[in-house]
Each structure stands twice: as C-alpha cells, then as structure tokens.
Scaffold this active site. Sequence first.
Site, PDB file in Angstrom:
ATOM      1  CB  ALA A 131      -0.979  -0.154   1.376  1.00  0.00           C
ATOM      2  CG  ASP A 282     -11.686   3.084   5.022  1.00  0.00           C
ATOM      3  OD1 ASP A 282     -12.748   3.239   4.247  1.00  0.00           O
ATOM      4  OD2 ASP A 282     -10.423   3.258   4.408  1.00  0.00           O
TER       5      ASP A 282
END
Length: 550
Positions: A131, A282
């Site tokens: 990421a 999230d």
Amino acid sequence: MKPLTFLSNAARAKDIFAVLARHGFANLLTQLDPQEGLWKRFIPQPAERRTIWERTRLALEELGPTFVKAGQLMSMRPDALPHALIFELRKLQNNVRPLPFSEMSLVLSEELEPTVAQAFLAFDETPVASASLAQVYFATLHDGRDVAVKIQRPNLTRTVQADLDLLAWFAAQLHHRIEGLRPYDLPAVVDEVRDNLLRELDFRHEARNQQYFNALNPHPDRVYAPAVVNELSGERVLVMERIGGVTVGDARLVPEDAKRIASNGASSLIHQVLIAGFFHADPHAGNVLVTPDGRLCLLDWGMAGNLTRRLRLGLADLFLAAVDQDAERIVQIAAELGSPGGRADLRAMERDVTLALREDFNSSIGRVQLGRAMLKLLFIFGQNGINITRDYSLMAKAVLSIEEVARTLDPGFDLRAEARPILIQLQRDRTGARAILRESRSLFRSILIGARELPAEVFRIIRRVEHDDLTIKFQHQGLEDLDNAIGSASNRLTLGVIIGALIIGSSLIVTTGIRPYLFGYPALGIVGYLISALLGFYVVWDIVRHGRHK
C-alpha cells in the site's frame, strides 16, 4: 508554504503541475499563476471526456502514495466537500508497486531490538500486500504462531512532509484566488488531512485501536480484530495475528450464511457507533475478511472514530428522524449539535434535507441507503455553517462502507432492521425507569454536595465581612465611548473658559495702555490675544479631526 520551502520542492512541484495539466486542470493552474513556464509546456490531452471529479481522482492516483492517502482521508469529510467528489475519492486505489525486501528490511532491523532471525522462526520476503504507507509480509514466530508483519516504507515521513507542504500551498492558493472554492475552506481540510496522515505513520496508534476494539467487543465469536504482538511492534512495524480468510467479494457462501455474516457485521458497527462510541472508520471491502469459521475480521485500524455520549444520543435521534422522513427534526438536531453560525438558513436546510431523504432514504421507492443519505446531510449541514464533529463524518463513511459490504453478501440487506433493536434499547435507556432513577440519583447527589458545602461558604463570607476583607467589583459594559465623550467635552469646555478669560484679560490690558508696546499696543495684551487665537485654532482643529460627537 514559504517561498524557500516551495523552491526546495520545485522539482516535485513541477511534476504536480504537469500531472494536473495532463488531466485537464490547465485553466485552474492559470488562475493560480505559478512561476512562469512551470506548467505551460505541458499541454493537457485527456483521452476521454470525464467529469471534474473523475479527473481529480485520476490525478491523485498519478501523483503518488501521499496524494492517494490524502484523497482517501478527504473522502471522510462529507461535511466540507461535495458528495460527488466524496464518492470519487472513495474509489482511490491504495495498491502500489512493492519495494524490494532489501530496502524494507532496513526499517525492520531499526525497529526490532532482536534481529530478524531472533524474532522470527521463518520470514517470507515476498510481500502479500503493498500500500501507499506500508507493505505486509507473512512470518512465523518461534512459538509457532503465524503472524502478519506490517512494515512502513523507508524515508516515508520526509517524503510525506514535502508532499503535504505542496498540497497545503496548493490548497491555500485555491482558497485565496478562486472565490467559488472559499466556502469549502480547503486549507482547513488539508490541515486535518496532515494531522491524520502523520498520525497514521505511527503504527502504535493502530495497535492500540485494535486492542481497544477487542476489549470492548461483546461478540468476538462474530466479529473481531487481529491480536497484536506488542513485544515486536513499534512506531514503524506492526506484528499481529495472521488471519486466514478471504475478502468479502471473493467469499463463496450459501445465502443463509451470507445473510448471517452481513447481519453480524452491520450489528457490530451499529454497536461500535451507538453503544461503545468507538468504531472502525473505514470498513470497506478490502479491510473486511471472511474467516473459515464464518466470522468477520476487521483489518487496518489506522483510522478510528470516537463519539461522546451526547453525540451518540444525537446520532440516534438523527437516525430515527431520518426513518420518519422528518426534515424539520433533523435540522433541529443538527443545529443543537453543531451550533450554527449566523449564515445558517434553517428553512432552506429543511428543503435540502427533504430532497436528500427522498433520493436516498425512501422506502416507498425501494431506495434505502442510510450511509449515502448521511453523507449528503453532513454536506448540507457544512454548507450552512453547521460544522458537526469530524467523527460524525467518519461515522457516515463507515456506515456507507458497511452497507456496501453487507449488500455484497446480501443484496436485500437493510441497515434499518439491524439498527432498530439498538435504537429501541437506547430509547429505553434514556426514558425508562432505570434512566429516570439514574438521573434522579445524580441530581440528588449534586444537591447533597451543594447543601453540604453551603454552610462553609456562608461562614467564609461572614468571616471576610468581619475582617473588612470583602470587596464587590462593578464593571459597566458598553459605556467606554460615553466615558471618552464626556472626557473630551470637559477638556474642550475647560479650554473654552481659558480662551475667554485670556481674551477678556488682554482686552483690559490694551485699554490701560501699559508699556511696553508692540505694534503700537500694550505687548502683554497682544501676547494674550495670540495665545487665545492659538488655543482657539487648536479646539477647532480637534473638533474637525475627531468629529463633533467626541
């Protein structure tokens, strides 16, 4: 950004302007008026006709990890940014090309007190995820536990700081030069993004969030977070339990199991938001795994929201008002929670809220999307000067994400059915006999404490009176101008009396003919006239300069 800082990042700034120009923002760059020749050589040639929000997302993706993460954080501000932009920012991809382990191992060695060989029995150097902020590897501890190791990319803090400085400069230029963007207060949004992003760079926050959730979680047999290996975790390395599972989109479940798991995930989030006041901010599909034993595991706890009891009760009222399609009640609750400024038009807000509920939270047309409706409502509140706490924005995004995850498993999922039992329980807690008894006890305790302290306070006042030590201060408010006017008038009156006395005295001296003479008249009288004239001119000049009201 200071000019020196901009110059030190000039190469990166040039790349940013080039990307923006290629994605069709040349007109915007013209209004910013950057250094001559910085972007004009790059001619935008968009391959397809796209909306401005789509081009914004694509530009952020091309600008790299910092801007991707910043965009993802901005998507959590539906109260400050248009909801069309919010939905595009939620599509930002966080997958980037992995770095070789030889570079990542330097960070691992710096963070771990023991060596890699001492800490792990086996370590797979091939990353399983890459990421913008970190890469994840699988390893095995000496006690046989399988773990996942999250390692921050090297030199990330310096790179992020430089990109954030440029982003802050760009937002400030947009805010000052383009009037249509001022209501969004982009510099404030970027400042919040900076704080959140720098916080996420410290993995210790993520570790504490996971542990705190597991401690509060009433149903670990349904939903849980990976256990953290504290002795091997630090600021840039997080070692946690390895989860064997698949993403929601890849899960192959029978309809009954899919409905049960979707219900478990939604119930957990509603409990996190309304009961615990601490929630995963999230929970999108990539952060939710379905384990072989039929549980849900929530990953990536870098961002979490917190709600006080007052905010949780207000949110419950908002949910109930939304179900009842009561726009007036929604606006009233928002005004109580957010303290609106003078520019709030509550009647216009009611109209906008009614339209938002009709579009996205209307069971009569089969469209019940609570998360999407909450995003629109928060934007309406923000545009009307009602700035509800940032954690409400996180909550709205979390609700939207969990709705999308649940509908992936169960297309007929309705969040209202999962929220109803908890909302009913909250109402009972607020209005039931136990709540009344609890509030009565609290009130009685406050009265009792006050009554106990009252005699001592009265005795203290009496003792001060006896010792002539009691003073009372009076302060007039709003009389400062009157005091100044009285003082100025008194001064002018005094000068007028003096001038009159000088004129009379000088006239008497002139009539007596006392020597010496000046211009054929007694000198002392002439001097008196001159002084009177000077003082008179001064009074006239002072009146003209300050106005007659002074």
